[in-house]
Design an enzyme around this catalytic site. Structure first.
Site, PDB file in Angstrom:
ATOM      1  N   SER A  33      -0.338 -23.552 -45.179  1.00  0.00           N
ATOM      2  CA  SER A  33      -0.412 -24.966 -44.827  1.00  0.00           C
ATOM      3  C   SER A  33       0.931 -25.483 -44.292  1.00  0.00           C
ATOM      4  O   SER A  33       1.436 -24.941 -43.312  1.00  0.00           O
ATOM      5  CB  SER A  33      -0.871 -25.738 -46.067  1.00  0.00           C
ATOM      6  N   HIS A  46      -9.453 -24.672 -46.613  1.00  0.00           N
ATOM      7  CA  HIS A  46      -7.994 -24.683 -46.733  1.00  0.00           C
ATOM      8  C   HIS A  46      -7.454 -24.035 -48.019  1.00  0.00           C
ATOM      9  O   HIS A  46      -6.460 -23.322 -47.983  1.00  0.00           O
ATOM     10  CB  HIS A  46      -7.511 -26.129 -46.634  1.00  0.00           C
ATOM     11  N   ASP A  50     -12.174 -24.888 -42.526  1.00  0.00           N
ATOM     12  CA  ASP A  50     -10.877 -25.471 -42.919  1.00  0.00           C
ATOM     13  C   ASP A  50     -10.699 -26.825 -42.236  1.00  0.00           C
ATOM     14  O   ASP A  50     -10.652 -26.913 -41.010  1.00  0.00           O
ATOM     15  CB  ASP A  50      -9.753 -24.507 -42.521  1.00  0.00           C
TER      16      ASP A  50
END
Ligand SMILES: *[C@@H]1O[C@H](CO)[C@@H](O)[C@H](O)[C@H]1NC(C)=O
Ligand SMILES: *[C@@H]1O[C@H](CO)[C@@H](O)[C@H](O)[C@H]1NC(C)=O
Ligand SMILES: *[C@@H]1O[C@H](CO)[C@@H](O)[C@H](O)[C@H]1NC(C)=O
Length: 407
Positions: free
Chosen positions: A178, A380, A349
């Site tokens: 991320s 995610h 995601d």
């Protein structure tokens, strides 16, 4: 509906905290535990693995906590020194995020340890164990929080990486999740990454944000919510306060709710999280983040370009960058042509949307060492905490870094 509950809570809380005192946002730092309770000393996270703490100082004086997992349970049979791997977490979490799983053989750092690597974990500036500054009690001041992922890429990453090189005498393998990938992209334009890093594995890579489907993030960006919060003089958010935990726990206790669904509005529908690990997650989440990072991400969501922070007027941009507009991160030229880069991304995601990842990949089409793994069911959080990743994702990652270890 529960999916968006969390988000609504966050917004209510942001608005609520504007009306009440700033203490709601967590200015009482004495509630952060002393060093002895760091991640290394929490068996629910480390699963009893040997873990060492180090403090690393950045060029701009931030004192950051790093953890090292030097050895596994199985005796290392490889020849020579273990290659170091450095893992960098994303936003609103710290290094504990890598361990929000129920069994040691599901945690990526511990899998890497057992595979014969020397594993190092960074904690971003501003998270609970990375709050110190060489100048004293600086984290009480708004100036402390004047950073975004650009500074993380410019200062934190080099400090962590130089430290690992100093300790091990070897170049490192980088892994980020991320915002840990965004900082890495940013780092390419600031320093000679390829001289220090052997490979980079980016989980849920985030550079362009045109196609994100996380409703909350889109609404927040379009409505300028972080900017509005910022105008009230609030430098950072620290949502680790009672009402939010209580509300989240309450949502989780609806019959038949897999509490991870509460987070789906933010992450996309995670396929493979163990419902039983959510308490461990909530115990460690969320970590503080500067408003400036959220404003920066919102800018990139609105403009569709991946650029440095826009100070909003040409004069101030000129002062910071020497040009009137916020400079664009040029991935095509800043990433060396033969740098081994692995992008792991997933269909549902909500933050690293496949269309945006494809845009990044197409910019790198003339590069010779770009790899990708597409997980059609992963959202995610699955990339760090899925029960299945040890079988369907991590073996390929281990294979990738082994293959490129000679660099
Ligand atoms: C900060 O929190 C600690 C522990 O909760 C408490 O003992 C202390 O009185 C608080 N300090 C202030 C200034 O609120
Ligand atoms: C899910 O978590 C529970 C509690 O930690 C654990 O007992 C169980 O084995 C886990 N399931 C899987 C498939 O990992
Ligand atoms: C610590 O912070 C307080 C209040 O923000 C300030 O008055 C004091 O001078 C600071 N101390 C040091 C050593 O920086």
């Amino acid at each position: 509906m529960a999916a968006y509950g969390w988000l609504i809570c966050v917004m209510l809380l942001m608005v609520g905290s504007l009306a009440s005192s700033q203490n709601v946002l967590g200015h009482n730092h004495s509630k952060y535990p002393p060093d002895l309770s760091t991640i290394c000393h929490d068996d629910s996270l480390t699963k009893g693995y040997k873990c060492e703490d180090y403090d690393v100082i950045t060029d701009d004086g931030y004192v950051l906590r790093m953890h090292r997992f030097p050895q596994g349970r199985i005796n290392y049979r490889g020849r020579g020194k273990k290659p170091p791997v450095y893992l960098q977490h994303g936003v609103l979490v710290d290094a504990s995020n890598w361990f929000t799983v129920s069994h040691a053989d599901q945690a990526l750092p511990l899998i890497l340890v057992e595979a014969g690597f020397d594993v190092w974990l960074g904690n971003t500036r501003g998270t609970r164990y990375s709050r110190k500054h060489v100048s004293g009690n600086f984290s009480n001041s708004d100036d402390y929080w004047d950073f975004t992922f650009s500074e993380m890429g410019k200062y934190d990453l080099p400090a962590f990486i130089d430290f690992v090189i100093l300790q091990t005498g070897q170049k490192v393998h980088y892994m980020g999740h991320s915002l840990g990938t965004t900082q890495f992209f940013a780092a390419f334009s600031e320093w000679k990454v390829e001289k220090k890093v052997k490979t980079a594995t980016l989980l849920s890579p985030i550079s362009f944000l045109n196609h994100i489907t996380a409703k909350g993030a889109i609404i927040a960006a379009k409505a300028y919510i972080p900017e509005i919060v910022g105008t009230f003089g609030i430098s950072h958010i620290n949502l680790k306060v009672q009402p939010l935990s209580a509300i989240t726990y309450a949502l989780c206790n609806f019959p038949g709710v897999n509490c991870w669904e509460v987070f789906a509005g933010f992450s996309g529908p995670n396929c493979c999280m163990n419902a039983s690990t959510v308490n461990l997650y909530l115990h460690n989440w969320p970590q503080a983040a500067p408003i400036k990072t959220l404003i920066h991400l919102s800018q990139n969501i609105r403009t569709g370009v991946f650029s440095k922070y826009d100070y909003g007027d040409p004069a101030t941009n000129l002062q910071h960058y020497g040009v009137p507009e916020a400079p664009i991160y040029d991935l095509q030229t800043s990433i060396p042509k033969d740098f081994p880069l692995m992008l792991c991304h997933g269909g549902p995601d909500a933050l690293a949307d496949p269309t945006d990842v494809q845009r990044t990949l197409s910019l790198l089409s003339s590069h010779r060492n770009i790899h990708q793994i597409y997980m059609d069911n992963y959202a995610h959080y699955d990339f760090v905490n899925a029960m299945t990743a040890k079988d369907d994702l991590y073996p390929d990652i281990v294979n990738f870094i082994r293959t490129h270890n000679h660099r």
